[in-house]
Design an enzyme around this catalytic site. Structure first.
Site, mmCIF file in Angstrom:
data_model
loop_
_atom_site.group_PDB
_atom_site.id
_atom_site.type_symbol
_atom_site.label_atom_id
_atom_site.label_comp_id
_atom_site.label_asym_id
_atom_site.label_seq_id
_atom_site.Cartn_x
_atom_site.Cartn_y
_atom_site.Cartn_z
ATOM 1 N N HIS A 148 58.433 -2.817 37.693
ATOM 2 C CA HIS A 148 57.125 -2.784 38.349
ATOM 3 C C HIS A 148 57.140 -3.497 39.699
ATOM 4 O O HIS A 148 56.250 -3.289 40.519
ATOM 5 C CB HIS A 148 56.042 -3.368 37.437
ATOM 6 C CG HIS A 148 56.063 -4.847 37.277
ATOM 7 N ND1 HIS A 148 56.640 -5.480 36.192
ATOM 8 C CD2 HIS A 148 55.561 -5.844 38.049
ATOM 9 C CE1 HIS A 148 56.492 -6.782 36.311
ATOM 10 N NE2 HIS A 148 55.839 -7.037 37.433
ATOM 11 N N ASP A 178 60.871 -1.981 31.719
ATOM 12 C CA ASP A 178 60.490 -2.719 32.926
ATOM 13 C C ASP A 178 61.699 -3.403 33.565
ATOM 14 O O ASP A 178 61.617 -4.540 34.016
ATOM 15 C CB ASP A 178 59.401 -3.745 32.623
ATOM 16 C CG ASP A 178 58.677 -4.222 33.894
ATOM 17 O OD1 ASP A 178 58.777 -3.514 34.918
ATOM 18 O OD2 ASP A 178 58.042 -5.284 33.854
ATOM 19 N N ASN A 250 56.569 -14.227 40.221
ATOM 20 C CA ASN A 250 57.661 -14.616 39.332
ATOM 21 C C ASN A 250 58.342 -13.411 38.678
ATOM 22 O O ASN A 250 59.435 -13.540 38.116
ATOM 23 C CB ASN A 250 57.166 -15.532 38.208
ATOM 24 C CG ASN A 250 57.194 -17.005 38.581
ATOM 25 O OD1 ASN A 250 56.150 -17.628 38.720
ATOM 26 N ND2 ASN A 250 58.389 -17.557 38.731
ATOM 27 N N SER A 251 57.696 -12.274 38.707
ATOM 28 C CA SER A 251 58.246 -11.088 38.055
ATOM 29 C C SER A 251 59.668 -10.823 38.491
ATOM 30 O O SER A 251 59.977 -10.789 39.680
ATOM 31 C CB SER A 251 57.403 -9.850 38.379
ATOM 32 O OG SER A 251 56.451 -9.612 37.398
ATOM 33 N N LEU A 306 61.855 8.545 17.391
ATOM 34 C CA LEU A 306 61.736 8.906 15.983
ATOM 35 C C LEU A 306 60.686 9.986 15.770
ATOM 36 O O LEU A 306 60.847 10.835 14.909
ATOM 37 C CB LEU A 306 61.407 7.659 15.156
ATOM 38 C CG LEU A 306 61.309 7.834 13.640
ATOM 39 C CD1 LEU A 306 62.626 8.379 13.069
ATOM 40 C CD2 LEU A 306 60.946 6.523 12.960
#
Length: 501
Positions: A148, A178, A250-251, A306
């Protein structure tokens, strides 16, 4: 049921990259405030632990590996609509900045002065900027970060602690986990040391380094709050929860253990304000490196599928299906022709184990499947009709269909079932997309309290398909203190627990 369910609080699940291309991905998540309980102190205190606790030296970790943590700046153009809600109106009637995220740094400017083009209707391209963090995993310029952080970016710049800047190429990104991989043209770069999140213990010290609000190489510390967290964002990630301060920017930054090894990538926070409030989530490094290796080799990541929609097993469902404890993933729907269907899974099955992993919460299932390889054969332990059965499924490709996780938190009450039912006509069944069932013409008492509505279609009681009122009566008569009703509504299927009197 907790009386607080009547007034749930709303929390923001924030992707913690700063600016337009990061923090704009926030979504609302319901969370129920836990009821506080007073615990009386023990009459006789237990003997204290004799082991002395030594705090880690975070300064050494920061000095050694801080130079491998980078600041990531992104820029690009995003199209926003000047249309209000599709109604015919003159161009000047459209609100200025309509369609822009309120967190965008240019949003206030365009609200005051209008979008480029003088407020003309249609899509408008506006500049977007954002910041995040990352860390170098290869001395020749490979950088791990969050997907992101770089989503929609046309230009990505990586800045090192020695103030050098490099234009980065996005080798690929995977929204499901992500994770993104960047490449910069440089040699002899400092790198981090990768560890193993499986060895982390709850309560263990961890350290985060990143660029909150653009403040480069900011160091924060905390402890591991929990492991294997499943978040309601259709993710395949069993997150590490910590209380290390993580904020926008901080990502993509690393989460270190006390030995200086990277054990995760800081990714999300729970917050009512968009800023840190004590609950942070990191992607386990094993997940990130596995995805990163696929991206480096092929430019993309693949995940297994699944083909079921599952929901949480609460106490009401456990009572209804005769389970000894409320654990597992309750199958609400099986995709026709999918891997689960071919393996013999049915709506009403409770999946309790996949391979060698126990399925305790429903979120454990998509996390396990998402980290498996398409084509992999896996043993499935299910609870069906009061006994355990073993099935074998060959997992498919995640891109074939969207995995679903249903949610059913319905209030329960005492009393009779309270349903007025009639059989579906053939045309009604086709419209609903089911072979047969019972149309609910009226819901009262416990059924209404559980959230069942007029117009719902009843498909099964405690996992047994029903096509007549007599079958419903018989199944209800054999039930204990609660029943699980499989309901079809608006094209979706979900089990609802109903407490009987």
């Amino acid at each position: 049921m907790n009386t607080m369910l009547a007034t749930p609080r709303r929390l923001v699940l924030a992707l913690v990259a700063a600016g337009a291309l990061g923090a704009t991905g926030a979504g609302l998540v319901s969370a129920h405030h836990a009821r506080a309980e007073t615990v009386a102190p023990a009459a006789v205190a237990a003997a204290p632990l004799a082991t002395a606790v030594t705090l880690p030296d975070f300064s050494q970790i920061t000095a050694r590996y801080g130079p491998a943590v980078v600041n990531i700046s992104v820029s690009g153009m995003r199209k926003v609509s000047n249309d209000d809600d599709g109604d015919a109106a003159p161009p000047s009637a459209a609100p200025r900045g309509q369609g822009m995220d309120p967190n965008d740094p240019f949003a206030e400017f365009f609200r005051r002065y209008g979008t480029p083009g003088g407020g003309a209707r249609g899509a408008q391209a506006v500049p977007m900027r954002g910041q995040g963090s990352g860390f170098i995993i290869d001395a020749n310029g490979l950088v791990l970060t969050n997907a992101h952080v770089v989503k929609g970016a046309s230009e990505v710049t990586v800045k090192l602690t020695d103030r050098r800047e490099f234009r980065a190429k996005v080798l690929g990104s995977d929204p499901k986990t992500d994770v993104a991989v960047l490449k910069i043209e440089a040699k002899g770069l400092p790198t981090v040391q990768l560890g193993n999140s499986r060895d982390l213990k709850v309560g263990e010290w961890v350290l985060a380094i990143g660029s909150p609000y653009g403040l480069e190489n900011t160091v924060t510390a905390g402890v591991v709050s929990a492991k294997g967290r499943s978040l309601p964002d259709d993710s395949f990630v069993p997150f590490i929860q910590t209380d290390a301060a993580v904020n926008p920017g901080n990502s993509g930054g690393p989460l270190f253990n006390a030995r200086g090894e990277v054990v995760g990538i800081n990714s999300q926070i729970y917050s009512r304000t968009g800023g840190f409030q004590g609950v942070s989530f990191a992607i386990p490094i094993e997940v990130a490196t596995k995805v990163g290796q696929q991206i480096e080799a092929t430019g993309q990541a693949s995940h297994a599928r699944l083909g079921v929609a599952v929901q949480e097993v609460n106490q009401g469902f456990a009572d209804s299906f005769g389970l000894d404890r409320p654990e597992g993933a309750l199958v609400a729907n099986v995709d026709p022709g999918g891997p689960a269907d071919k393996a013999g899974l049915q709506a009403g099955d409770v999946i309790r184990r996949m391979g060698d992993q126990a399925i305790v919460a429903s979120g454990d299932l998509p996390a396990f499947v998402g980290q498996s390889a398409p084509g992999q054969k896996v043993q499935i332990e299910v609870w069906r009709a009061g006994k355990t059965q073993q099935l074998t499924a060959t997992l498919g490709q995640a891109g074939e269909a969207k995995a679903q996780t249903a949610s059913a938190e319905a209030p329960a009450d005492k009393g009779r079932l309270g349903l007025a039912l009639r059989s579906l006509q053939p045309g009604e069944a086709r419209a609903v997309g089911v072979p047969a069932g019972l149309l609910i013409e009226q819901a009262q008492g416990p059924a209404a309290a559980a959230g069942i509505q007029r117009g719902d279609v009843l498909l099964a009681v405690n996992g047994t398909a029903v096509q007549s009122v007599e079958q419903v009566r018989a199944a209800t008569a054999q039930a204990g203190k609660s029943v699980a009703l499989l309901i079809a509504r608006d094209g979706e299927k979900i089990f609802v627990p109903v407490r009987l009197g």
